[in-house]
Structures are given as C-alpha cells and as structure tokens.
Enzyme design. Structure first.
Site, PDB file in Angstrom:
ATOM      1  N   PRO A 151      40.110  52.037  38.582  1.00  0.00           N
ATOM      2  CA  PRO A 151      39.163  52.630  39.070  1.00  0.00           C
ATOM      3  C   PRO A 151      38.163  53.149  37.921  1.00  0.00           C
ATOM      4  O   PRO A 151      36.867  53.331  38.156  1.00  0.00           O
ATOM      5  CB  PRO A 151      39.297  53.677  40.037  1.00  0.00           C
ATOM      6  CG  PRO A 151      40.655  53.964  39.952  1.00  0.00           C
ATOM      7  CD  PRO A 151      41.573  52.739  39.164  1.00  0.00           C
TER       8      PRO A 151
ATOM      9  N   GLU B 103      50.268  57.048  40.885  1.00  0.00           N
ATOM     10  CA  GLU B 103      49.272  57.909  40.773  1.00  0.00           C
ATOM     11  C   GLU B 103      48.355  57.251  39.658  1.00  0.00           C
ATOM     12  O   GLU B 103      47.329  57.943  39.333  1.00  0.00           O
ATOM     13  CB  GLU B 103      49.684  59.129  40.757  1.00  0.00           C
ATOM     14  CG  GLU B 103      49.849  59.974  41.980  1.00  0.00           C
ATOM     15  CD  GLU B 103      50.927  59.119  42.839  1.00  0.00           C
ATOM     16  OE1 GLU B 103      51.947  58.917  42.290  1.00  0.00           O
ATOM     17  OE2 GLU B 103      51.049  59.067  44.137  1.00  0.00           O
TER      18      GLU B 103
ATOM     19  N   ARG C  53      35.555  31.087  42.036  1.00  0.00           N
ATOM     20  CA  ARG C  53      34.281  30.474  42.619  1.00  0.00           C
ATOM     21  C   ARG C  53      33.310  29.880  41.613  1.00  0.00           C
ATOM     22  O   ARG C  53      32.631  28.898  41.782  1.00  0.00           O
ATOM     23  CB  ARG C  53      33.722  31.370  43.366  1.00  0.00           C
ATOM     24  CG  ARG C  53      34.489  32.091  44.588  1.00  0.00           C
ATOM     25  CD  ARG C  53      33.725  33.092  45.566  1.00  0.00           C
ATOM     26  NE  ARG C  53      32.837  32.366  46.396  1.00  0.00           N
ATOM     27  CZ  ARG C  53      31.765  32.101  46.400  1.00  0.00           C
ATOM     28  NH1 ARG C  53      30.940  32.610  44.999  1.00  0.00           N
ATOM     29  NH2 ARG C  53      30.935  31.620  47.252  1.00  0.00           N
TER      30      ARG C  53
ATOM     31  N   ASP D 148      24.577  31.254  45.922  1.00  0.00           N
ATOM     32  CA  ASP D 148      25.038  32.422  46.525  1.00  0.00           C
ATOM     33  C   ASP D 148      24.129  33.762  46.045  1.00  0.00           C
ATOM     34  O   ASP D 148      23.464  33.730  44.995  1.00  0.00           O
ATOM     35  CB  ASP D 148      26.491  32.691  45.867  1.00  0.00           C
ATOM     36  CG  ASP D 148      27.371  32.027  46.734  1.00  0.00           C
ATOM     37  OD1 ASP D 148      27.291  31.702  47.727  1.00  0.00           O
ATOM     38  OD2 ASP D 148      28.485  31.573  45.974  1.00  0.00           O
TER      39      ASP D 148
HETATM   40 CL1  6GU Z   1      41.025  47.984  39.821  1.00  0.00          CL
HETATM   41  N1  6GU Z   1      42.668  50.020  41.027  1.00  0.00           N
HETATM   42  C1  6GU Z   1      42.615  50.953  41.859  1.00  0.00           C
HETATM   43  N2  6GU Z   1      43.927  51.341  42.021  1.00  0.00           N
HETATM   44  N3  6GU Z   1      41.692  51.411  42.564  1.00  0.00           N
HETATM   45  C2  6GU Z   1      40.498  50.948  42.456  1.00  0.00           C
HETATM   46  C3  6GU Z   1      40.139  49.916  41.888  1.00  0.00           C
HETATM   47  C4  6GU Z   1      41.203  49.269  40.947  1.00  0.00           C
HETATM   48  N4  6GU Z   1      38.849  49.659  41.900  1.00  0.00           N
HETATM   49  C5  6GU Z   1      38.301  50.424  42.470  1.00  0.00           C
HETATM   50  N5  6GU Z   1      39.216  51.310  43.409  1.00  0.00           N
END
Ligand code: 6GU
Length: 260
Positions: free
Chosen positions: A89, A116, A153, A168
């Site tokens: 994330p 985690e 794609r 798209d």
């Molecule tokens: Cl790439 N991994 C995780 N664990 N959570 C996420 C993510 C990735 N992208 C958004 N949330």
C-alpha cells in the site's frame, strides 16, 4: 510476457488463471503466469516464513530469506533479470500507464507480501513498488491479480478486438462514454437515436462528445491532462455550454439512479 507471482497462497491464483480472458491469453501463449510458493524456500523443518518484529509490537513480519531465495530461483529459471515489483500500500498508485509499462516487460516478478508487513530488506529486491489504492488489504495477492489483469490487457492480441484497449476509459485520459446493445427500448428506456442511424461519422462524434461529457461530470480533473484534439476542444466547449444551460439530462439530475 512471463509473470512469476511470489506468494504464500499460490492456490488463490487458480480461479483468475483459469477463467475467461486471462485463461485464453495463456492458451494463446501470450502470457505465462507462474505462482511460486514462497514457503517452498523456507529452510527450517517448520517452513517458517514469518517472525516477530524486532523491537516488539503487534503482528508478524515476513522474513527476508525465503523471498530473496525465491527471487534467486526465478532468475536462475529465466536465465535473465526480470523486472521485480513489490505489492504494497506504500507503493506508487496503479494507473493504466503503470499497467502498460509492465505489459512491455518480457519477465515480471510480482511479490505479494502477507501478514502485517515484511522485512524492510525485501524492498531491495524490487525495481518498483505498486499499490492499488489507499486502503489496506490483508495480503498482496488480490493486488497482484489486479496488476496482472490490468497489464495483460495491453499485450497485443489478448483482447479479442485490439481496438478495445485503445477505446477503454483512461487510455486517452478520458472516461469511456455510454454504450448500448439490443433491445433499442427496454422498460421505456431508449437507446439514443443517433446510434441507430448507421451514420458512422456522426456516431463517432457523438461518442467522443459523450466521453468528454462523462469525464467533465465525473472526473473533471482528468480533462486537464487528457490528450484532446482541436475537435475534442470544440466538443468540450459545446458540452460545457450544454451543461450550463441546465441539468437537462436525467443522469445529471440523478433521478433515475436506483429507481428502475
Ligand atoms: Cl499492493 N497490498 C496490500 N496489502 N494492501 C494494499 C495494496 C497492496 N494496495 C492497496 N492496498
């Protein structure tokens, strides 16, 4: 394009790999997807892949050694250097441009972390870190599937009609306009007359205009960076004037949404 997915849950990828467009792309030899079980590279009898965080704190942290060794194995298997992507994330946000960039690489490794977090040293393996949005998933697997799906794609031949990737949403910085199929009228909801005329140039212009209208209404910030031709700019001006003239359209008034 060859994609190795390093994961603790290789089984999660079977439904995606064995369905629809991704399946066909594999059968056509356009993409080869290989889930690799990180646990297979754990050295101890218990196949340990996670451990407590140094310094204390909640949760478990993914150990570096099995991930490093899995990447080594991929490099050996390939006989060349793949492009390594870490799903997190904290990574750069996935966009059509990122997906296209990955689709142009011959060999990609997607590392899906779990627990985690992962040992910071795992970052050293990656050429790029990618996130699919500002929320936290319990693991990188679903994100890896999203990255994979969005990328393939862009491989020529993967979509039945190669034009569809170009048409798209986002491909030229605009959202796609409305689309219709038969019947021409359903529950008093009508397909716009212009689409039934067979006048291809007028239809093209109408579609372009409605794509611009939709983008203006829903994602106006995209218009600032969209690639617009002179004709597009004329259409945008028309749309802006029409929108000012009143929210004539039921979509804009919001009086259909959920009422059918
Ligand atoms: Cl790439 N991994 C995780 N664990 N959570 C996420 C993510 C990735 N992208 C958004 N949330």
């Amino acid at each position: 394009m060859q994609v190795y997915i390093l994961t603790l849950f290789p089984g999660m990828f079977s439904p995606v790999m064995n369905t629809s467009i991704v399946k066909r792309a594999q059968e056509q030899g356009l993409v080869r997807i290989r889930p690799v079980d990180i646990r297979g590279f754990a050295k101890d009898a218990h196949k340990t892949v996670d451990d407590y965080p140094y310094g204390g704190g909640p949760g478990m942290v993914m150990k570096p050694e099995p991930v490093f060794e899995a990447v080594d194995w991929v490099k050996q298997d390939l006989g060349r250097q793949p492009f390594v992507v870490l799903l997190t994330p904290q990574g750069q946000k996935l966009t059509a441009a990122v997906a296209k960039q990955l689709a142009e690489k011959p060999d990609v490794v997607l590392i899906a972390g779990h627990y985690e977090g992962f040992d910071e040293r795992i970052r050293c393996l990656a050429h790029m870190e990618v996130s699919i949005g500002d929320y936290v998933l319990t693991g990188g697997e679903l994100a890896a599937m999203v990255v994979l799906d969005a990328s393939i794609r862009f491989i020529p031949g993967v979509l039945g009609d190669q034009d569809s990737a170009l048409q798209d949403s986002f491909s030229d910085g605009l959202l796609e306009g409305p689309q219709y199929t038969r019947p021409a009228e359903y529950r008093r909801l009508k397909v716009p007359d212009i689409l039934l005329t067979g006048r291809h140039e007028d239809i093209y212009r109408w579609r372009r205009k409605e794509a611009i209208r939709r983008t203006l209404r829903r994602r106006p910030e995209l218009l600032r960076v969209a690639r617009l031709t002179f004709e597009d700019r004329c259409l945008l001006e028309q749309v802006i004037n029409e929108e000012k003239a009143g929210e004539s359209c039921s979509e804009a008034r919001g009086d259909i949404r959920g009422h059918y």
